[in-house]
Design a protein around this motif. Structure first.
Motif, mmCIF file in Angstrom:
data_model
loop_
_atom_site.group_PDB
_atom_site.id
_atom_site.type_symbol
_atom_site.label_atom_id
_atom_site.label_comp_id
_atom_site.label_asym_id
_atom_site.label_seq_id
_atom_site.Cartn_x
_atom_site.Cartn_y
_atom_site.Cartn_z
ATOM 1 N N THR A 226 0.828 -1.207 0.000
ATOM 2 C CA THR A 226 0.000 0.000 0.000
ATOM 3 C C THR A 226 0.863 1.259 0.000
ATOM 4 O O THR A 226 0.577 2.230 -0.712
ATOM 5 N N ALA A 227 1.927 1.233 0.791
ATOM 6 C CA ALA A 227 2.828 2.378 0.848
ATOM 7 C C ALA A 227 3.501 2.621 -0.496
ATOM 8 O O ALA A 227 3.628 3.763 -0.945
ATOM 9 N N LEU A 228 3.921 1.547 -1.177
ATOM 10 C CA LEU A 228 4.571 1.692 -2.477
ATOM 11 C C LEU A 228 3.617 2.263 -3.517
ATOM 12 O O LEU A 228 4.023 3.074 -4.362
ATOM 13 N N LEU A 229 2.355 1.859 -3.469
ATOM 14 C CA LEU A 229 1.376 2.406 -4.411
ATOM 15 C C LEU A 229 1.204 3.910 -4.184
ATOM 16 O O LEU A 229 1.124 4.686 -5.136
ATOM 17 N N TYR A 230 1.164 4.308 -2.912
ATOM 18 C CA TYR A 230 0.994 5.738 -2.633
ATOM 19 C C TYR A 230 2.206 6.540 -3.097
ATOM 20 O O TYR A 230 2.061 7.523 -3.829
ATOM 21 N N VAL A 231 3.410 6.147 -2.655
ATOM 22 C CA VAL A 231 4.594 6.944 -2.981
ATOM 23 C C VAL A 231 4.930 6.868 -4.467
ATOM 24 O O VAL A 231 5.571 7.777 -5.015
ATOM 25 N N GLY A 232 4.492 5.783 -5.142
ATOM 26 C CA GLY A 232 4.777 5.651 -6.566
ATOM 27 C C GLY A 232 3.827 6.420 -7.462
ATOM 28 O O GLY A 232 4.224 6.895 -8.532
ATOM 29 N N LEU A 233 2.574 6.557 -7.028
ATOM 30 C CA LEU A 233 1.576 7.223 -7.872
ATOM 31 C C LEU A 233 1.348 8.685 -7.463
ATOM 32 O O LEU A 233 1.196 9.546 -8.327
ATOM 33 N N GLY A 234 1.327 8.970 -6.163
ATOM 34 C CA GLY A 234 1.053 10.330 -5.709
ATOM 35 C C GLY A 234 2.282 11.224 -5.695
ATOM 36 O O GLY A 234 2.451 12.086 -6.575
ATOM 37 N N PRO A 235 3.191 11.047 -4.717
ATOM 38 C CA PRO A 235 4.370 11.912 -4.641
ATOM 39 C C PRO A 235 5.299 11.792 -5.842
ATOM 40 O O PRO A 235 6.045 12.734 -6.128
#
Length: 299
Positions: A226-235
């Motif tokens: 979940t963390a990788l999806l956030y940092v990869g798509l958002g930031p």
């Protein structure tokens, strides 16, 4: 050609610090699950896998990318390979207060790099805006009590963030040197894929060194995914696109002041997670930061 700061451009430049504040929080949360340099590599790998189907054509030998490979190698090094890797690494040895203070030096680095390497004139308004903006950041970090700053001291992680801030300033100024075809600048997915492609090479080398020289390990599971999806798509994707478009509109000097919104957003996120209501100093800090932006951007 640089434009005036409009509400639309201000919104573009506000999105990245909001997402980057979340990135710092997530990076801290998964610090025990994945090594910092490997986290940076996986973050950009996720972004590349997502963007490649839409803009992978830019990597074709006939696309014209390879005629500008040196420029994209530098963009990939400073923007993709270094900044967040150094931030994740800094969070291993430094406190959030120190890391955010070091990141708050970005507007100063923007002005100095522009003056030293790109022949940019620095106005008195920009120096005043810098002082106001950083005062707002310090007010948030000391939670309205200036005496708390007396306990501030440097640790190795702080030095990592100083290097990261300098690299980010170089990256932002290099964005202004648009020598590639105009169609790439108007297609930010292709422009970002070109940067990520080279950045993955840099971050892959850094990650390989991390595994070779340390006892690195990864704890796979839903929290890390979940963390990788956030940092990869958002930031990564959304924030970099908004930042690049904003920098090309108003220039790095003005854009740099928006980076100081990140500590404010981080403070508000922390307050939300802890169930605390925003305090008066949050509003005062916001007024100082926005005031710095307005003063610096006036012509």
């Amino acid at each position: 050609m640089q434009q005036r700061l409009t509400p639309g451009t201000a919104l573009l430049l506000t999105v990245p610090p909001f997402l980057w504040a979340g990135n710092a929080v997530v990076g801290r949360m998964v610090g025990g699950l994945v090594p910092p340099l490997t986290l940076n590599f996986l973050r950009w790998l996720v972004a590349f896998v997502f963007l490649a189907p839409f803009a992978g054509r830019v990597l074709h030998p006939s696309s014209g990318l390879w005629a500008h490979w040196r420029r994209f190698a530098l963009l990939g090094l400073f923007g993709v390979g270094c900044y967040n890797a150094l931030q994740y690494l800094a969070l291993k040895t430094s406190t959030p207060l120190n890391v955010t203070l070091m990141a708050a030096s970005i507007p100063i680095w923007m002005l100095c790099v522009g003056r030293l390497f790109f022949g940019q004139h620095i106005t008195g308004r920009q120096w005043i805006g810098t002082a106001l903006s950083i005062a707002g950041v310090l007010l948030v970090l000391c939670r309205g009590h200036w005496a708390a700053l007396a306990q501030f001291h440097l640790v190795p992680g702080d030095l990592y963030m100083l290097v990261a801030a300098f690299g980010w300033s170089l990256y932002s100024w290099l964005l202004m040197r648009t020598r590639e075809p105009a169609r790439w600048r108007n297609d930010w997915s292709a422009f970002l894929v070109a940067q990520i492609a080279f950045g993955l090479l840099w971050s892959g080398v850094f990650s390989a060194g991390e595994w070779a020289l340390t006892g690195a390990h990864i704890v796979w599971g839903w929290p890390l995914a979940t963390a990788l999806l956030y940092v990869g798509l958002g930031p990564a994707i959304l924030a970099y696109c908004c930042w690049g478009l904003g920098v090309q509109r108003v220039g790095p000097n003005i854009a740099g002041f928006f980076a100081n919104l990140a500590p404010l957003f981080a403070a508000l996120m922390s307050a939300a997670f802890l169930g605390e209501w925003p305090q008066l100093y949050h509003g005062e800090a916001f007024a100082l930061i926005v005031g710095g932006i307005v003063v610096a951007s006036r012509r």
